[in-house]
Design a protein around this motif. Structure first.
Motif, short mmCIF file in Angstrom:
data_model
loop_
_atom_site.label_atom_id
_atom_site.label_comp_id
_atom_site.label_asym_id
_atom_site.label_seq_id
_atom_site.Cartn_x
_atom_site.Cartn_y
_atom_site.Cartn_z
N ASP A 194 28.97 41.45 24.27
CA ASP A 194 29.31 40.64 25.43
C ASP A 194 30.65 39.94 25.23
N ASN A 195 31.73 40.57 25.69
CA ASN A 195 33.00 39.85 25.66
C ASN A 195 33.64 39.84 27.04
N TRP A 196 34.70 39.06 27.17
CA TRP A 196 35.30 38.79 28.47
C TRP A 196 35.82 40.05 29.14
N SER A 197 36.13 41.09 28.36
CA SER A 197 36.66 42.32 28.93
C SER A 197 35.69 42.96 29.92
N SER A 198 34.40 42.65 29.79
CA SER A 198 33.42 43.22 30.70
C SER A 198 33.68 42.82 32.16
N PHE A 199 34.44 41.75 32.38
CA PHE A 199 34.75 41.31 33.75
C PHE A 199 35.99 42.01 34.32
N LEU A 200 36.70 42.77 33.51
CA LEU A 200 37.94 43.38 33.99
C LEU A 200 37.75 44.43 35.10
N PRO A 201 36.61 45.13 35.19
CA PRO A 201 36.44 46.00 36.35
C PRO A 201 36.46 45.25 37.69
N MET A 202 36.19 43.95 37.67
CA MET A 202 36.36 43.16 38.90
C MET A 202 37.84 42.95 39.17
N TRP A 203 38.61 42.61 38.15
CA TRP A 203 40.06 42.48 38.33
C TRP A 203 40.66 43.81 38.81
N ALA A 204 40.20 44.91 38.22
CA ALA A 204 40.77 46.22 38.54
C ALA A 204 40.33 46.74 39.90
N GLY A 205 39.20 46.25 40.41
CA GLY A 205 38.68 46.76 41.67
C GLY A 205 37.76 47.96 41.50
N ILE A 206 37.27 48.19 40.30
CA ILE A 206 36.36 49.31 40.04
C ILE A 206 34.92 48.94 40.42
N ALA A 207 34.54 47.70 40.21
CA ALA A 207 33.16 47.26 40.45
C ALA A 207 32.82 47.33 41.94
N THR A 208 31.59 47.69 42.25
CA THR A 208 31.10 47.59 43.62
C THR A 208 30.78 46.13 43.92
N PRO A 216 37.26 31.78 21.34
CA PRO A 216 38.20 30.79 21.86
C PRO A 216 38.64 31.09 23.29
N ILE A 217 39.09 30.05 23.97
CA ILE A 217 39.64 30.18 25.32
C ILE A 217 41.09 30.62 25.21
N TRP A 218 41.46 31.63 25.98
CA TRP A 218 42.84 32.08 26.11
C TRP A 218 43.26 31.94 27.57
N GLY A 219 44.52 31.62 27.79
CA GLY A 219 45.02 31.53 29.15
C GLY A 219 44.91 32.85 29.89
N VAL A 220 45.12 33.96 29.18
CA VAL A 220 45.10 35.27 29.84
C VAL A 220 43.69 35.66 30.29
N SER A 221 42.68 35.38 29.48
CA SER A 221 41.32 35.73 29.88
C SER A 221 40.86 34.84 31.02
N ASN A 222 41.20 33.55 30.99
CA ASN A 222 40.89 32.69 32.12
C ASN A 222 41.51 33.23 33.41
N TYR A 223 42.79 33.65 33.31
CA TYR A 223 43.49 34.12 34.51
C TYR A 223 42.89 35.42 35.04
N MET A 224 42.63 36.38 34.16
CA MET A 224 42.15 37.68 34.62
C MET A 224 40.75 37.59 35.22
N VAL A 225 39.89 36.77 34.64
CA VAL A 225 38.56 36.57 35.22
C VAL A 225 38.69 35.83 36.55
#
Length: 419
Positions: A275-289, A336-345
């Motif tokens: 379980d890491n933050w990258s799992s939310f990237l298909p929402m950023w990419a527009g892949i998720a339904t 840890p919190i990163w600015g980039v992961s906060n922004y992409m999510v």
């Protein structure tokens, strides 16, 4: 909140130009770097995904100040510098400095057995075209951009699943992501990598369309949709309601193997349920339904896992690998919190219309950086999720400055965004 917003606006507008550099030695074009000249790290080096995020910030700077085109030559110079060091094989370096190109060619490995520039180079060019309305500057670069994306499709795609994989755990950006860190070479069909590559293929199609080549544009969009289909097939976990990276490191099927031939495997990958933050990237990419995004929203809101006082933990705190220690090279993405992961999510939440959650995450980011700026006079690379205390790299700028874009969203003003 208003005080922090004003402080951050003034700080970023005053200091954004510190990330620009003039041509130097093998870097023939102006370019950008992640930190101010006073920072002990990153202050003279062109980095791949960093330059893309810096361009997103600079787009907001131009909107907020009315200085359209102020940074264009530096942003386009990043693309030109990378392509200037790209051969006919399409391999684009990850990092370039005035001292040379970062390389990690190990004995016995070929030129296509190491990671290269993350698939966001075309996206950076497409974003600049969208912002400026000028596609002519890209025209002489299209051939090499094509070599680059084709290199991903020929050397980084797993034949059985159609997913892109990392060649190794070297310089993947999210340095110690347990899905790839210390794992066998070519074994991780990374959800992060595949989300980026999907947008990269779409961006290349967009550039062809802007150049009037609709047939070529549609070819690349078709390839993007094929990749999205592979992500849906192999990376979505209906049980957990999220996307995961997958393990590609399976033994080939051998019809002569007496032990397995009676019932050979029918699967080509295994989910890496990390379980890491990258799992939310298909929402950023527009892949998720839409239905998938709604299920992922439930996971995002869980304070036991990702949802912390100051943003998105980069690794769920329920994972055994969760660790908030200070480290550099590899840097720490184990919570840890990163600015980039906060922004992409945040961008994923915004794109799917989860505006209350997007606003709350933007406000958490403003509070995090505002407190740091007020206390320490600068921003840092990553932070404690629950206290907001900085962990590493005083003077960091880069994607932390994306809070400027989030502020525009909070103030209901036009927000510059990535392609």
């Amino acid at each position: 909140m208003e005080r922090y917003i004003q402080m951050l606006k003034e700080f970023i507008i005053e200091n954004c130009s510190q990330m620009t550099r003039e041509p130097s030695h093998i870097l023939k074009y102006p370019y950008t770097v992640p930190s101010s000249p006073n920072s002990p790290y990153y202050s003279m080096t062109l980095w791949d995904w960093d330059s893309w995020f810096i361009s997103v910030v600079m787009g907001q700077m131009e909107r907020d100040t009315g200085e359209k085109g102020r940074f264009f030559e530096y942003e386009a110079g990043c693309v030109r510098n990378y392509l200037d060091h790209t051969g006919e094989d399409g391999v684009v370096p990850i990092q370039i400095s005035d001292k040379g190109i970062m390389s990690r060619r190990l004995p016995g490995r070929g030129p296509f057995d190491e990671n290269m520039h993350k698939p966001m180079l075309v996206q950076q060019a497409a974003m600049l075209v969208q912002r400026s309305g000028d596609v002519e500057w890209v025209k002489p670069l299209m051939e090499k951009l094509g070599l680059f994306v084709n290199r991903y499709l020929t050397s980084h795609i797993h034949r059985e699943t159609g997913l892109a994989y990392w060649q190794s755990d070297f310089a993947v950006g999210v340095d110690n992501d347990p899905s790839v860190f210390y794992r066998p070479d070519k074994s991780c069909g990374s959800i992060y990598l595949n989300s980026l590559l999907y947008r990269e293929l779409l961006a290349y199609g967009y550039l062809w369309e802007m150049l009037g080549e609709v047939k070529e544009a549609n070819l690349w969009r078709k390839r993007a949709q094929e990749l999205a289909g592979a992500v849906q097939t192999h990376c979505w976990d209906e049980r957990d309601g999220t996307f995961y990276s997958v393990d590609l490191n399976l033994r080939p099927i051998d019809p002569e193997d007496w032990l397995h031939r009676g019932a050979p495997r029918t699967w080509n990958s295994l989910l890496l349920r990390v379980d890491n933050w990258s799992s939310f990237l298909p929402m950023w990419a527009g892949i998720a339904t839409r239905a998938q995004a709604e299920r992922m929203l439930e996971r995002y809101r869980d304070t036991r896992t990702f949802n912390a006082r100051y943003g998105v933990r980069t690794l769920s705190q329920l994972e055994k690998m969760y660790n908030l220690g200070a480290s550099n090279n590899p840097s720490n993405w184990l919570g840890p919190i990163w600015g980039v992961s906060n922004y992409m999510v945040f961008r994923g939440l915004q794109k799917y219309g989860f505006h209350q959650d997007a606003r709350e995450l933007a406000e958490k980011t403003v509070r995090l950086f505002g407190q740091d700026l007020e206390t320490n006079g600068s921003l840092h690379e990553f932070y404690h999720p629950d206290t907001g205390e900085p962990i590493m790299t005083h003077g960091f700028q880069n994607w932390d400055f994306l809070v400027l874009n989030m502020i525009a969203y909070l103030e209901d003003r036009p927000m510059a965004a990535e392609f």
